[in-house]
Design an enzyme around this catalytic site. Sequence first.
Site, short mmCIF file in Angstrom:
data_model
loop_
_atom_site.label_atom_id
_atom_site.label_comp_id
_atom_site.label_asym_id
_atom_site.label_seq_id
_atom_site.Cartn_x
_atom_site.Cartn_y
_atom_site.Cartn_z
N LYS A 120 0.84 -1.20 0.00
CA LYS A 120 0.00 0.00 0.00
C LYS A 120 0.87 1.25 0.00
CE LYS A 120 -3.54 -0.42 2.74
NZ LYS A 120 -4.44 -0.42 3.91
N LYS A 168 1.80 -4.12 11.04
CA LYS A 168 0.41 -4.21 11.54
C LYS A 168 0.45 -4.76 12.95
CE LYS A 168 -3.74 -3.54 9.80
NZ LYS A 168 -4.00 -2.60 8.69
N THR A 170 -9.71 7.66 5.06
CA THR A 170 -9.82 6.41 4.29
C THR A 170 -11.10 6.44 3.46
OG1 THR A 170 -8.68 5.36 6.13
CG2 THR A 170 -9.59 3.91 4.45
N SER A 218 -1.98 9.69 7.23
CA SER A 218 -1.05 9.37 8.32
C SER A 218 0.34 9.90 8.01
CB SER A 218 -0.95 7.84 8.50
OG SER A 218 -1.96 7.37 9.34
N1 GLU Z 1 -5.19 0.94 9.36
C1 GLU Z 1 -5.15 1.69 8.16
C2 GLU Z 1 -4.84 0.81 6.97
O1 GLU Z 1 -5.03 -0.39 7.00
C3 GLU Z 1 -4.22 2.91 8.26
C4 GLU Z 1 -2.80 2.60 8.47
C5 GLU Z 1 -1.95 3.82 8.83
O2 GLU Z 1 -2.43 4.92 8.79
O3 GLU Z 1 -0.79 3.59 9.14
O4 GLU Z 1 -4.49 1.29 5.92
#
Ligand code: GLU
Length: 421
Positions: free
Chosen positions: A99, A111, A195, A354
């Site tokens: 990503k 994660k 998001t 972020s």
């Molecule tokens: N939890 C979100 C994702 O899966 C955001 C991750 C982030 O901002 O680091 O993309």
Amino acid sequence: MVKAGSNNNVNTYEVAQQQIKHAVEQLELSDDVYERLKAPDRVVEVAIPVEMDDGEVRVFIGYRAQHNNVLGPYKGGIRFAPGVTADEVKALSIWMTFKCAIARVPFGGGKGAVACNPAELSAKELERVSRKYMRNMVPVLGSKIDIPAPDLNTNAQVMAWMVDEYCNIQQYNDFGVITGKPLDVGGCIGRETATGRGLMYAVRAAADVKGLTLKNAKVALQGFGNVGSNAARSLVKQGCKVIGVTDIGGGVFNSEGIDVESLINYTRQTGGVKNFPGCEPIDNTSIFALDCDIILPTAVENQITADVARHIKAGIIAEGANGPTTPAADEILKEKDVLVVPDILANSGGAIVSYFEWVQNNYSFYWPEAEIEKQLEQKISEAFEHLYTYTCNCSDTITMREAAYMYAIKRLADTMKIRGW
Ligand code: GLU
């Protein structure tokens, strides 16, 4: 509360590994690249003993998977969910690496998770779990090492407790260690809705290439949490009609369109979309079979199975959730010529904002809202355009997901080579 975990015996970690293998083969890269990327660099599992309000001690299990940091510090959310497994966290950390590579934000992938049911915890218990998780993870986190954020069932308040715990232990403020914080502790305007808004930009770009006008386009969503509700709200502003919404407790359908703002208020009061006035009930599988133009899976993994895919009528699926489509479903959707905007592109708005938050924390200089919105729109639109062109240039038969993996893996492989890994 959204339930995480794997459905239909699909192991998300194996799926992620197969996706890497497939892309490495298509790119004709050395098998070393697969070996280097198939598993996280590090996985930490901790026991989190927490004193409950009644004085009893319960031990929760916490995880942090750090997949790859060749492009920058590990980055990715922390989810609180019952039944969350190490494999799920590993898969999600892999997807974060890709990503960030696609969004071109200078991060790797990570994660975290705690196996718990936040709906059963009091606010004080939730705070203790959050603080203790951080206390256990301090040795592997840092604003230049690994930067968590919210994910399923965690939010700005949870991030505030965690960043406070981190800063207390370090004896100095380093707000950049976590993103998705409240504004008063270095949060970024618009991070909470990013998001969902990013998903709208991805849908808009997909509609453009499909020749679909968003005005009156019919949308169905599975999942109405932070991502789903904000995506629905943003799509309505683009002229779309939301005709179906489900969440873990049930679903609602109205072919004439649902008033999204009223539905958001209703879920705040009742805890879910079920029985929203003026609608017919619909379940979590039938939602995908609705006669609509756009489907947004915005809940959890493995929801669009082969069986579900066979009944899909929409021409566009934009994945707000991580890993909502199984590989078998992907095959069917490819045959049906459905444009699937893959999770690692479609839901990157959170990771992108972020990044903006982290940059602002590092500089202690905060941008106005308009700047953040402009940059988010630009980043997602560019990433879509770039990836769509790359997909078309690869071959006629390749999906956007396959191309996304190829593009990200090529970037990672090139950088690992330059760095001499
Ligand atoms: N939890 C979100 C994702 O899966 C955001 C991750 C982030 O901002 O680091 O993309």
